[in-house]
Design a protein around this motif. Sequence first.
Motif, PDB file in Angstrom:
ATOM      1  N   THR A 194      11.580   0.082   4.898  1.00  0.00           N
ATOM      2  CA  THR A 194      11.715  -0.284   3.374  1.00  0.00           C
ATOM      3  C   THR A 194      11.358   0.811   2.511  1.00  0.00           C
ATOM      4  N   ASN A 195      10.933   2.084   2.930  1.00  0.00           N
ATOM      5  CA  ASN A 195      10.638   3.280   2.242  1.00  0.00           C
ATOM      6  C   ASN A 195      10.995   4.395   3.107  1.00  0.00           C
ATOM      7  N   SER A 196      12.207   5.021   2.852  1.00  0.00           N
ATOM      8  CA  SER A 196      12.281   6.285   3.440  1.00  0.00           C
ATOM      9  C   SER A 196      11.316   7.498   3.475  1.00  0.00           C
ATOM     10  N   ASN A 197      10.507   7.618   2.650  1.00  0.00           N
ATOM     11  CA  ASN A 197       9.494   8.510   2.525  1.00  0.00           C
ATOM     12  C   ASN A 197       8.095   8.245   3.229  1.00  0.00           C
ATOM     13  N   ASN A 198       8.272   6.917   3.851  1.00  0.00           N
ATOM     14  CA  ASN A 198       6.933   6.555   4.497  1.00  0.00           C
ATOM     15  C   ASN A 198       6.905   6.887   6.012  1.00  0.00           C
TER      16      ASN A 198
END
Length: 246
Positions: A194-198
């Motif tokens: 859901t979050n590419s930076n996570n």
Amino acid sequence: MDDEEDYNYHLARTIPSLYRYVKEEIIEVLIKKTDEIDKEKDRKALYNLCKNLDNKLLNDIRKTVQEKTSDTIKRSVSDIITDLYYDLEDRPKKSDREEIIANIESLMIANYIKTKHGSNNRVLSKEAKKKKLPGYTTKIKFMGNRSNRGATQSAGSKQPVSATDMFHSLYISFKQALGLEVWGMSWFEDFNYTNSNNTRVLQTSIYSQNTQFKVVFLPRKPLNKEIIYHVVRYINKQRQQETDNE
């Protein structure tokens, strides 16, 4: 009833209850059933999973290095063999020459990763997340097909083992391996992407032994059941595929 008797009474009631809870709510939910351990299948399943993840993570890098260096390496190896072995009968066989070339290519890939990314451990982990992989390998202990063994690991949960020189030094032996005895894996906590930076990860160690198949979770904070289910189901799916393929 004194304190000791009271304690023993409650303990006698608690242990069976705890056992039933673990069996019904954890074991049966996660794996549905318990089968006899097949060590060889499990180790092969772990190896195939590890190898597939490695291929997906480093495919672009390997392709780049091989395209730019393959012809040069082949010529250089041929020249070295000609200079080193005067008698034609002493020269390495074709299969041995190909292994020499593959080893040099593997070392060049290690150097390319180190030069391009340096000490930035997050580059490859971000690449794994970008490619929507479940995570990346951090430790391997494998059995080779020549009665040899190999083992290496990264500096920690945030660094894939493929960022280390030792992994690439062992890569040819790893490609020819029969299975993994021990596998370390960092799993993305954001397994729904859901979050590419996570890129936060949960580290695990997986052991394939004669009498048990063991997954050890190494969390830095309390775990929720979703990530536990995700990890165990993912691994068991690979184990089942190995059984179905036979």
